[in-house]
Scaffold this active site. Structure first.
Site, PDB file in Angstrom:
ATOM      1  N   ASP A   1     -22.737  -0.875  -1.062  1.00 26.83           N
ATOM      2  CA  ASP A   1     -21.441  -0.309  -1.467  1.00 26.83           C
ATOM      3  C   ASP A   1     -20.763  -1.184  -2.515  1.00 26.83           C
ATOM      4  OD1 ASP A   1     -22.114   1.372   0.548  1.00 26.83           O
ATOM      5  OD2 ASP A   1     -20.634   0.609   1.974  1.00 26.83           O
TER       6      ASP A   1
ATOM      7  N   SER B   1       0.845  -1.205   0.000  1.00 28.04           N
ATOM      8  CA  SER B   1       0.000   0.000   0.000  1.00 28.04           C
ATOM      9  C   SER B   1       0.872   1.244   0.000  1.00 28.04           C
ATOM     10  CB  SER B   1      -0.893   0.001   1.247  1.00 28.04           C
ATOM     11  OG  SER B   1      -1.316   1.320   1.509  1.00 28.04           O
TER      12      SER B   1
ATOM     13  N   TYR C   1     -22.621  -0.159  14.106  1.00 29.42           N
ATOM     14  CA  TYR C   1     -23.308  -0.623  12.888  1.00 29.42           C
ATOM     15  C   TYR C   1     -23.949  -1.987  13.162  1.00 29.42           C
ATOM     16  CZ  TYR C   1     -24.099  -1.618   7.938  1.00 29.42           C
ATOM     17  OH  TYR C   1     -24.671  -1.915   6.729  1.00 29.42           O
TER      18      TYR C   1
ATOM     19  N   GLY D   1     -16.690   7.235   5.291  1.00 26.85           N
ATOM     20  CA  GLY D   1     -18.044   7.006   4.780  1.00 26.85           C
ATOM     21  C   GLY D   1     -18.128   7.019   3.269  1.00 26.85           C
ATOM     22  N   LEU D   2     -16.990   7.013   2.571  1.00 27.39           N
ATOM     23  CA  LEU D   2     -17.025   7.017   1.101  1.00 27.39           C
ATOM     24  C   LEU D   2     -16.697   5.637   0.532  1.00 27.39           C
ATOM     25  CD1 LEU D   2     -15.334  10.471   0.391  1.00 27.39           C
ATOM     26  CD2 LEU D   2     -17.768   9.944   0.582  1.00 27.39           C
TER      27      LEU D   2
HETATM   28  C1  GLA Z   1     -22.184   1.202   5.163  1.00 25.25           C
HETATM   29  C2  GLA Z   1     -22.523  -0.225   4.720  1.00 25.25           C
HETATM   30  C3  GLA Z   1     -23.671  -0.233   3.705  1.00 25.25           C
HETATM   31  C4  GLA Z   1     -24.861   0.578   4.210  1.00 25.25           C
HETATM   32  C5  GLA Z   1     -24.414   1.944   4.734  1.00 25.25           C
HETATM   33  C6  GLA Z   1     -25.540   2.693   5.388  1.00 25.25           C
HETATM   34  O1  GLA Z   1     -21.670   1.936   4.105  1.00 25.25           O
HETATM   35  O2  GLA Z   1     -21.391  -0.847   4.140  1.00 25.25           O
HETATM   36  O3  GLA Z   1     -24.034  -1.559   3.405  1.00 25.25           O
HETATM   37  O4  GLA Z   1     -25.573  -0.133   5.185  1.00 25.25           O
HETATM   38  O5  GLA Z   1     -23.347   1.850   5.658  1.00 25.25           O
HETATM   39  O6  GLA Z   1     -26.549   2.961   4.471  1.00 25.25           O
END
Ligand code: GLA
Length: 382
Positions: free
Chosen positions: A168, A63, A218, A120-121
Protein backbone atom coordinates in the site's frame (compact mmCIF):
# COMPACT_ATOMS: atom_id res chain seq x y z
CA UNK A 1 -11.61 21.58 1.76
CA UNK A 2 -11.05 25.33 1.39
CA UNK A 3 -8.41 27.76 2.57
CA UNK A 4 -10.93 29.40 4.88
CA UNK A 5 -11.31 26.03 6.70
CA UNK A 6 -7.60 26.07 7.53
CA UNK A 7 -7.86 29.69 8.70
CA UNK A 8 -10.88 28.81 10.86
CA UNK A 9 -9.05 25.87 12.42
CA UNK A 10 -5.64 27.50 13.00
CA UNK A 11 -6.15 31.28 12.75
CA UNK A 12 -3.34 31.68 10.16
CA UNK A 13 -3.02 31.22 6.40
CA UNK A 14 -1.66 27.96 4.86
CA UNK A 15 1.46 27.94 2.63
CA UNK A 16 0.94 24.70 0.69
CA UNK A 17 -1.66 22.23 -0.57
CA UNK A 18 -0.95 18.50 -1.05
CA UNK A 19 -2.83 15.32 -1.93
CA UNK A 20 -2.27 11.55 -2.06
CA UNK A 21 -4.59 8.92 -3.60
CA UNK A 22 -6.18 5.69 -2.35
CA UNK A 23 -5.42 2.32 -3.96
CA UNK A 24 -6.92 -0.94 -5.08
CA UNK A 25 -4.95 -4.10 -5.60
CA UNK A 26 -5.90 -5.80 -8.87
CA UNK A 27 -4.45 -9.16 -7.81
CA UNK A 28 -1.76 -10.59 -5.50
CA UNK A 29 -3.58 -10.43 -2.17
CA UNK A 30 -1.95 -11.22 1.16
CA UNK A 31 1.31 -12.13 -0.51
CA UNK A 32 3.26 -8.88 -0.04
CA UNK A 33 4.45 -10.23 3.34
CA UNK A 34 5.28 -13.56 1.69
CA UNK A 35 7.76 -12.24 -0.85
CA UNK A 36 5.25 -12.33 -3.71
CA UNK A 37 4.39 -10.02 -6.59
CA UNK A 38 1.44 -7.65 -6.31
CA UNK A 39 -0.36 -5.51 -8.87
CA UNK A 40 -1.94 -2.45 -7.30
CA UNK A 41 -2.93 0.90 -8.83
CA UNK A 42 -3.83 4.27 -7.32
CA UNK A 43 -7.43 5.42 -7.65
CA UNK A 44 -9.17 8.80 -7.78
CA UNK A 45 -10.10 9.10 -4.11
CA UNK A 46 -7.84 11.33 -2.08
CA UNK A 47 -6.49 12.50 1.24
CA UNK A 48 -5.77 16.22 0.93
CA UNK A 49 -3.87 18.54 3.23
CA UNK A 50 -3.39 22.26 3.62
CA UNK A 51 -0.12 22.98 5.42
CA UNK A 52 1.42 26.00 7.16
CA UNK A 53 4.88 26.39 8.67
CA UNK A 54 5.09 27.27 12.36
CA UNK A 55 7.68 29.25 14.29
CA UNK A 56 7.91 26.71 17.12
CA UNK A 57 8.41 22.92 17.35
CA UNK A 58 4.75 21.91 17.56
CA UNK A 59 2.89 19.71 15.13
CA UNK A 60 -0.78 20.71 15.09
CA UNK A 61 -3.05 18.35 13.15
CA UNK A 62 -6.74 18.80 12.35
CA UNK A 63 -9.07 16.34 10.62
CA UNK A 64 -12.06 17.71 8.74
CA UNK A 65 -13.59 14.21 8.80
CA UNK A 66 -13.51 13.70 12.56
CA UNK A 67 -13.44 17.41 13.52
CA UNK A 68 -10.66 16.71 16.01
CA UNK A 69 -7.33 18.39 16.66
CA UNK A 70 -4.15 16.89 18.11
CA UNK A 71 -1.04 18.84 19.10
CA UNK A 72 2.38 17.33 19.83
CA UNK A 73 5.93 18.60 20.21
CA UNK A 74 7.98 17.30 17.30
CA UNK A 75 10.66 15.93 19.67
CA UNK A 76 8.27 14.25 22.11
CA UNK A 77 5.95 12.23 19.90
CA UNK A 78 4.48 9.07 21.41
CA UNK A 79 1.80 6.61 20.29
CA UNK A 80 -1.34 7.28 22.34
CA UNK A 81 -4.64 5.46 21.66
CA UNK A 82 -6.58 8.65 22.39
CA UNK A 83 -4.80 10.37 19.50
CA UNK A 84 -6.84 8.10 17.17
CA UNK A 85 -6.32 8.88 13.43
CA UNK A 86 -3.50 11.34 14.30
CA UNK A 87 -1.23 8.42 15.25
CA UNK A 88 -0.72 7.86 11.49
CA UNK A 89 0.74 11.29 10.64
CA UNK A 90 2.49 11.55 14.02
CA UNK A 91 4.22 8.22 13.33
CA UNK A 92 5.88 9.75 10.26
CA UNK A 93 7.38 12.60 12.29
CA UNK A 94 8.47 10.09 14.92
CA UNK A 95 10.21 7.79 12.41
CA UNK A 96 11.89 10.68 10.60
CA UNK A 97 13.19 12.07 13.92
CA UNK A 98 14.39 8.63 15.04
CA UNK A 99 16.35 8.31 11.79
CA UNK A 100 18.07 11.61 12.53
CA UNK A 101 16.37 13.79 9.91
CA UNK A 102 16.49 17.49 10.70
CA UNK A 103 12.97 18.86 11.22
CA UNK A 104 13.77 22.37 12.51
CA UNK A 105 10.24 23.77 12.88
CA UNK A 106 6.67 22.58 13.41
CA UNK A 107 3.73 22.46 11.00
CA UNK A 108 -0.02 23.06 11.02
CA UNK A 109 -1.74 20.44 8.85
CA UNK A 110 -5.44 20.38 7.98
CA UNK A 111 -6.46 16.98 6.55
CA UNK A 112 -9.56 16.09 4.59
CA UNK A 113 -10.30 12.75 2.94
CA UNK A 114 -13.00 11.27 0.70
CA UNK A 115 -11.52 7.75 1.04
CA UNK A 116 -13.98 5.59 2.96
CA UNK A 117 -12.31 4.58 6.24
CA UNK A 118 -11.69 0.94 7.21
CA UNK A 119 -12.89 -0.13 3.77
CA UNK A 120 -9.79 -1.76 2.27
CA UNK A 121 -8.85 1.21 0.06
CA UNK A 122 -5.82 2.17 2.19
CA UNK A 123 -6.92 5.40 3.76
CA UNK A 124 -4.14 4.80 6.31
CA UNK A 125 -1.32 4.37 3.77
CA UNK A 126 -2.67 7.42 1.97
CA UNK A 127 -2.32 9.69 5.04
CA UNK A 128 1.05 8.09 5.90
CA UNK A 129 2.51 8.63 2.43
CA UNK A 130 0.97 12.08 2.19
CA UNK A 131 2.59 13.14 5.47
CA UNK A 132 5.98 11.68 4.50
CA UNK A 133 5.69 13.49 1.14
CA UNK A 134 4.82 16.77 2.89
CA UNK A 135 7.84 16.43 5.21
CA UNK A 136 10.10 15.59 2.26
CA UNK A 137 9.00 18.69 0.36
CA UNK A 138 8.91 21.18 3.21
CA UNK A 139 12.05 20.05 5.07
CA UNK A 140 13.87 19.18 1.76
CA UNK A 141 14.85 15.71 2.98
CA UNK A 142 15.78 14.45 -0.53
CA UNK A 143 13.85 11.20 -0.19
CA UNK A 144 12.81 9.43 -3.40
CA UNK A 145 9.40 7.76 -3.82
CA UNK A 146 10.68 4.38 -2.60
CA UNK A 147 12.18 6.01 0.50
CA UNK A 148 8.79 7.62 1.19
CA UNK A 149 7.15 4.19 0.96
CA UNK A 150 9.74 2.70 3.33
CA UNK A 151 9.32 5.47 5.93
CA UNK A 152 5.53 5.05 5.76
CA UNK A 153 5.85 1.27 6.13
CA UNK A 154 8.13 1.58 9.14
CA UNK A 155 5.69 3.99 10.71
CA UNK A 156 2.71 1.68 10.16
CA UNK A 157 4.64 -1.29 11.58
CA UNK A 158 6.58 0.25 14.45
CA UNK A 159 4.32 3.09 15.50
CA UNK A 160 0.87 1.72 14.64
CA UNK A 161 1.57 -2.00 15.18
CA UNK A 162 0.26 -3.59 11.97
CA UNK A 163 2.72 -6.12 10.55
CA UNK A 164 1.73 -5.27 7.00
CA UNK A 165 3.63 -5.69 3.75
CA UNK A 166 4.90 -2.83 1.62
CA UNK A 167 2.24 -2.87 -1.11
CA UNK A 168 0.00 0.00 0.00
CA UNK A 169 2.75 2.43 0.93
CA UNK A 170 4.62 1.63 -2.30
CA UNK A 171 1.77 2.05 -4.76
CA UNK A 172 0.50 5.27 -3.20
CA UNK A 173 3.99 6.81 -3.22
CA UNK A 174 5.01 5.53 -6.68
CA UNK A 175 1.74 5.47 -8.67
CA UNK A 176 1.58 6.53 -12.31
CA UNK A 177 -1.63 7.38 -14.13
CA UNK A 178 -3.29 4.56 -16.14
CA UNK A 179 -0.76 1.96 -15.06
CA UNK A 180 -0.54 -0.67 -12.36
CA UNK A 181 2.62 -1.39 -10.43
CA UNK A 182 4.08 -4.88 -10.82
CA UNK A 183 6.02 -5.01 -7.58
CA UNK A 184 8.40 -7.67 -6.35
CA UNK A 185 7.81 -7.23 -2.64
CA UNK A 186 10.92 -9.18 -1.60
CA UNK A 187 13.50 -7.38 -3.74
CA UNK A 188 11.47 -4.16 -3.96
CA UNK A 189 11.93 -4.13 -7.74
CA UNK A 190 9.14 -2.70 -9.85
CA UNK A 191 7.78 -2.21 -13.34
CA UNK A 192 4.79 -0.18 -14.54
CA UNK A 193 2.26 -2.02 -16.68
CA UNK A 194 -0.18 0.01 -18.80
CA UNK A 195 -3.78 -0.72 -17.91
CA UNK A 196 -5.37 -1.03 -21.29
CA UNK A 197 -8.77 -2.54 -20.66
CA UNK A 198 -10.36 -1.70 -24.04
CA UNK A 199 -14.06 -0.97 -23.42
CA UNK A 200 -13.89 -2.45 -19.90
CA UNK A 201 -13.40 -0.70 -16.56
CA UNK A 202 -12.43 -1.53 -13.02
CA UNK A 203 -15.05 -0.42 -10.50
CA UNK A 204 -14.97 -0.43 -6.72
CA UNK A 205 -17.93 -1.87 -4.83
CA UNK A 206 -18.31 -0.94 -1.17
CA UNK A 207 -19.87 -3.41 1.25
CA UNK A 208 -20.61 -0.52 3.62
CA UNK A 209 -19.74 -2.94 6.38
CA UNK A 210 -16.70 -1.57 8.21
CA UNK A 211 -14.01 -4.15 8.75
CA UNK A 212 -13.89 -5.81 12.14
CA UNK A 213 -10.96 -7.43 13.93
CA UNK A 214 -8.90 -6.74 10.81
CA UNK A 215 -5.69 -6.01 12.65
CA UNK A 216 -5.72 -9.07 14.87
CA UNK A 217 -6.85 -11.39 12.04
CA UNK A 218 -4.25 -9.85 9.73
CA UNK A 219 -1.43 -10.36 12.20
CA UNK A 220 -2.72 -13.92 12.76
CA UNK A 221 -2.35 -14.68 9.04
CA UNK A 222 1.17 -13.20 9.06
CA UNK A 223 2.10 -15.53 11.95
CA UNK A 224 0.56 -18.59 10.26
CA UNK A 225 2.63 -17.91 7.14
CA UNK A 226 5.79 -17.43 9.20
CA UNK A 227 5.17 -20.72 10.96
CA UNK A 228 4.65 -22.58 7.65
CA UNK A 229 7.76 -20.95 6.16
CA UNK A 230 9.89 -22.04 9.10
CA UNK A 231 8.73 -25.65 8.70
CA UNK A 232 9.18 -25.70 4.92
CA UNK A 233 12.64 -24.14 5.04
CA UNK A 234 13.83 -27.50 6.40
CA UNK A 235 12.98 -29.08 3.03
CA UNK A 236 13.28 -26.30 0.44
CA UNK A 237 15.91 -23.63 -0.21
CA UNK A 238 13.53 -20.66 -0.09
CA UNK A 239 13.37 -17.14 1.30
CA UNK A 240 9.59 -16.85 1.16
CA UNK A 241 6.43 -18.92 0.67
CA UNK A 242 5.98 -17.34 -2.77
CA UNK A 243 9.24 -18.97 -3.93
CA UNK A 244 7.39 -22.30 -3.93
CA UNK A 245 5.66 -23.51 -7.11
CA UNK A 246 2.17 -25.01 -7.67
CA UNK A 247 3.83 -28.33 -8.61
CA UNK A 248 5.35 -28.48 -5.09
CA UNK A 249 1.90 -28.45 -3.44
CA UNK A 250 1.24 -32.21 -3.11
CA UNK A 251 4.56 -32.70 -1.32
CA UNK A 252 4.01 -29.59 0.84
CA UNK A 253 0.66 -31.04 1.89
CA UNK A 254 2.23 -34.19 3.26
CA UNK A 255 5.23 -32.38 4.76
CA UNK A 256 3.07 -29.95 6.69
CA UNK A 257 0.43 -32.50 7.66
CA UNK A 258 -1.73 -29.61 8.92
CA UNK A 259 -4.77 -28.63 6.86
CA UNK A 260 -4.94 -25.01 7.99
CA UNK A 261 -1.27 -24.25 7.37
CA UNK A 262 -1.43 -26.09 4.06
CA UNK A 263 -4.36 -23.97 2.85
CA UNK A 264 -2.53 -20.76 3.80
CA UNK A 265 0.52 -21.88 1.80
CA UNK A 266 -1.65 -23.03 -1.09
CA UNK A 267 -3.21 -19.58 -1.35
CA UNK A 268 0.20 -17.86 -1.44
CA UNK A 269 1.62 -20.21 -4.06
CA UNK A 270 -1.41 -20.15 -6.35
CA UNK A 271 -1.91 -16.39 -5.94
CA UNK A 272 1.68 -15.69 -6.99
CA UNK A 273 1.04 -17.83 -10.08
CA UNK A 274 -2.18 -15.91 -10.81
CA UNK A 275 -0.39 -12.53 -10.60
CA UNK A 276 2.08 -13.61 -13.27
CA UNK A 277 -0.71 -14.97 -15.48
CA UNK A 278 -2.64 -11.72 -14.95
CA UNK A 279 0.32 -9.69 -16.22
CA UNK A 280 0.48 -11.82 -19.38
CA UNK A 281 -3.28 -11.47 -19.89
CA UNK A 282 -3.00 -7.67 -19.48
CA UNK A 283 -0.26 -7.59 -22.10
CA UNK A 284 -2.47 -9.68 -24.44
CA UNK A 285 -5.65 -7.66 -23.67
CA UNK A 286 -7.27 -10.98 -22.74
CA UNK A 287 -10.27 -9.72 -20.77
CA UNK A 288 -11.84 -13.17 -20.26
CA UNK A 289 -8.63 -14.49 -18.69
CA UNK A 290 -8.37 -11.40 -16.45
CA UNK A 291 -11.91 -12.01 -15.22
CA UNK A 292 -11.24 -15.70 -14.61
CA UNK A 293 -8.14 -14.90 -12.55
CA UNK A 294 -10.01 -12.32 -10.46
CA UNK A 295 -12.69 -14.90 -9.64
CA UNK A 296 -10.14 -17.58 -8.82
CA UNK A 297 -8.25 -15.21 -6.55
CA UNK A 298 -11.41 -14.46 -4.59
CA UNK A 299 -12.23 -18.16 -4.20
CA UNK A 300 -8.73 -18.84 -2.90
CA UNK A 301 -9.00 -15.96 -0.42
CA UNK A 302 -12.38 -17.33 0.66
CA UNK A 303 -11.66 -21.05 1.01
CA UNK A 304 -7.92 -21.28 1.63
CA UNK A 305 -6.95 -17.97 3.22
CA UNK A 306 -10.32 -17.27 4.90
CA UNK A 307 -10.29 -13.50 4.81
CA UNK A 308 -13.38 -12.65 2.74
CA UNK A 309 -16.54 -13.02 4.86
CA UNK A 310 -20.19 -13.14 3.75
CA UNK A 311 -20.43 -9.45 2.80
CA UNK A 312 -17.64 -9.59 0.22
CA UNK A 313 -18.70 -13.06 -0.95
CA UNK A 314 -22.26 -11.88 -1.61
CA UNK A 315 -21.10 -8.74 -3.45
CA UNK A 316 -18.71 -10.71 -5.67
CA UNK A 317 -21.25 -13.42 -6.49
CA UNK A 318 -23.82 -10.81 -7.47
CA UNK A 319 -21.28 -8.77 -9.45
CA UNK A 320 -20.29 -11.78 -11.56
CA UNK A 321 -23.82 -11.83 -13.03
CA UNK A 322 -22.82 -8.69 -14.97
CA UNK A 323 -19.03 -8.39 -14.66
CA UNK A 324 -16.42 -10.72 -16.19
CA UNK A 325 -14.77 -11.04 -12.79
CA UNK A 326 -14.91 -9.77 -9.21
CA UNK A 327 -12.84 -10.15 -6.09
CA UNK A 328 -12.22 -8.59 -2.70
CA UNK A 329 -9.37 -6.09 -2.57
CA UNK A 330 -7.03 -5.20 0.30
CA UNK A 331 -6.95 -6.94 3.65
CA UNK A 332 -10.53 -8.30 3.40
CA UNK A 333 -12.83 -9.09 6.36
CA UNK A 334 -15.43 -6.90 4.55
CA UNK A 335 -14.35 -3.58 3.07
CA UNK A 336 -14.43 -3.31 -0.72
CA UNK A 337 -14.48 -5.49 -3.82
CA UNK A 338 -13.40 -4.69 -7.37
CA UNK A 339 -15.08 -5.84 -10.57
CA UNK A 340 -13.97 -5.88 -14.18
CA UNK A 341 -17.00 -4.89 -16.23
CA UNK A 342 -17.89 -3.58 -19.67
CA UNK A 343 -17.92 0.20 -19.18
CA UNK A 344 -21.42 0.61 -20.55
CA UNK A 345 -22.71 -2.03 -18.13
CA UNK A 346 -21.59 -0.20 -14.96
CA UNK A 347 -25.13 1.10 -14.19
CA UNK A 348 -26.54 -2.43 -14.63
CA UNK A 349 -23.84 -3.87 -12.38
CA UNK A 350 -24.60 -1.28 -9.74
CA UNK A 351 -28.36 -2.11 -9.84
CA UNK A 352 -27.93 -5.89 -9.79
CA UNK A 353 -25.45 -5.85 -6.92
CA UNK A 354 -27.46 -3.33 -4.89
CA UNK A 355 -30.66 -5.39 -5.23
CA UNK A 356 -29.14 -8.77 -4.42
CA UNK A 357 -27.01 -7.43 -1.55
CA UNK A 358 -29.96 -5.65 0.03
CA UNK A 359 -32.18 -8.73 -0.29
CA UNK A 360 -29.59 -11.11 1.18
CA UNK A 361 -27.91 -9.00 3.85
CA UNK A 362 -30.13 -5.94 4.28
CA UNK A 363 -27.38 -3.44 3.52
CA UNK A 364 -26.85 -0.87 0.76
CA UNK A 365 -23.86 -1.40 -1.50
CA UNK A 366 -22.25 1.35 -3.53
CA UNK A 367 -20.53 1.02 -6.90
CA UNK A 368 -17.88 3.65 -7.58
CA UNK A 369 -16.41 4.29 -11.04
CA UNK A 370 -12.76 5.25 -10.63
CA UNK A 371 -9.82 6.61 -12.61
CA UNK A 372 -6.29 5.26 -12.27
CA UNK A 373 -4.17 8.20 -11.11
CA UNK A 374 -0.69 9.46 -10.14
CA UNK A 375 0.83 9.41 -6.64
CA UNK A 376 1.22 12.38 -4.24
CA UNK A 377 1.30 15.95 -5.48
CA UNK A 378 1.74 19.36 -3.94
CA UNK A 379 2.02 23.05 -4.69
CA UNK A 380 2.86 26.31 -3.01
CA UNK A 381 -0.15 28.55 -2.50
CA UNK A 382 0.22 31.94 -4.17
C1 GLA B 1 -3.41 -4.64 3.69
C2 GLA B 1 -1.91 -4.49 3.95
C3 GLA B 1 -1.09 -4.82 2.70
C4 GLA B 1 -1.50 -6.17 2.11
C5 GLA B 1 -3.02 -6.27 1.98
C6 GLA B 1 -3.46 -7.64 1.56
O1 GLA B 1 -3.85 -3.69 2.77
O2 GLA B 1 -1.61 -3.17 4.37
O3 GLA B 1 0.28 -4.79 3.01
O4 GLA B 1 -0.98 -7.22 2.86
O5 GLA B 1 -3.69 -5.94 3.18
O6 GLA B 1 -2.97 -7.95 0.30
Amino acid sequence: MEIKDFINAFGVEPNYIFSAPARVNLIGEHIDYNGGHVLPCAISLYTEALVGKRNDENIRLYSENTKTEVIANINEIEYKPEQGWANYPLGIFYILRSKGYHLPFGLDIYYSSNIPLASGLSSSASILDLTAYICNEIYTLELDRKDIAKIALESERKFNGLNCGVMDQAIIAMAKKNTCLYLDTFRFHHRYIPLNLLDYSIVVIKTNKPRVLTESKYNERVEECQKALKLLKKYYIINNLCDLKPKDLPRIKSLLNDDLLYRRVKHCVTEEDRVNKFVLALEDNDITELGRLLNESHESLKKDYEVTGEYLDTICEAARKVAVGARMTGAGFSGCAIALVKTKKIPELSRVVAKEYKEKLGLDSETIAINIVDGPKGEILG
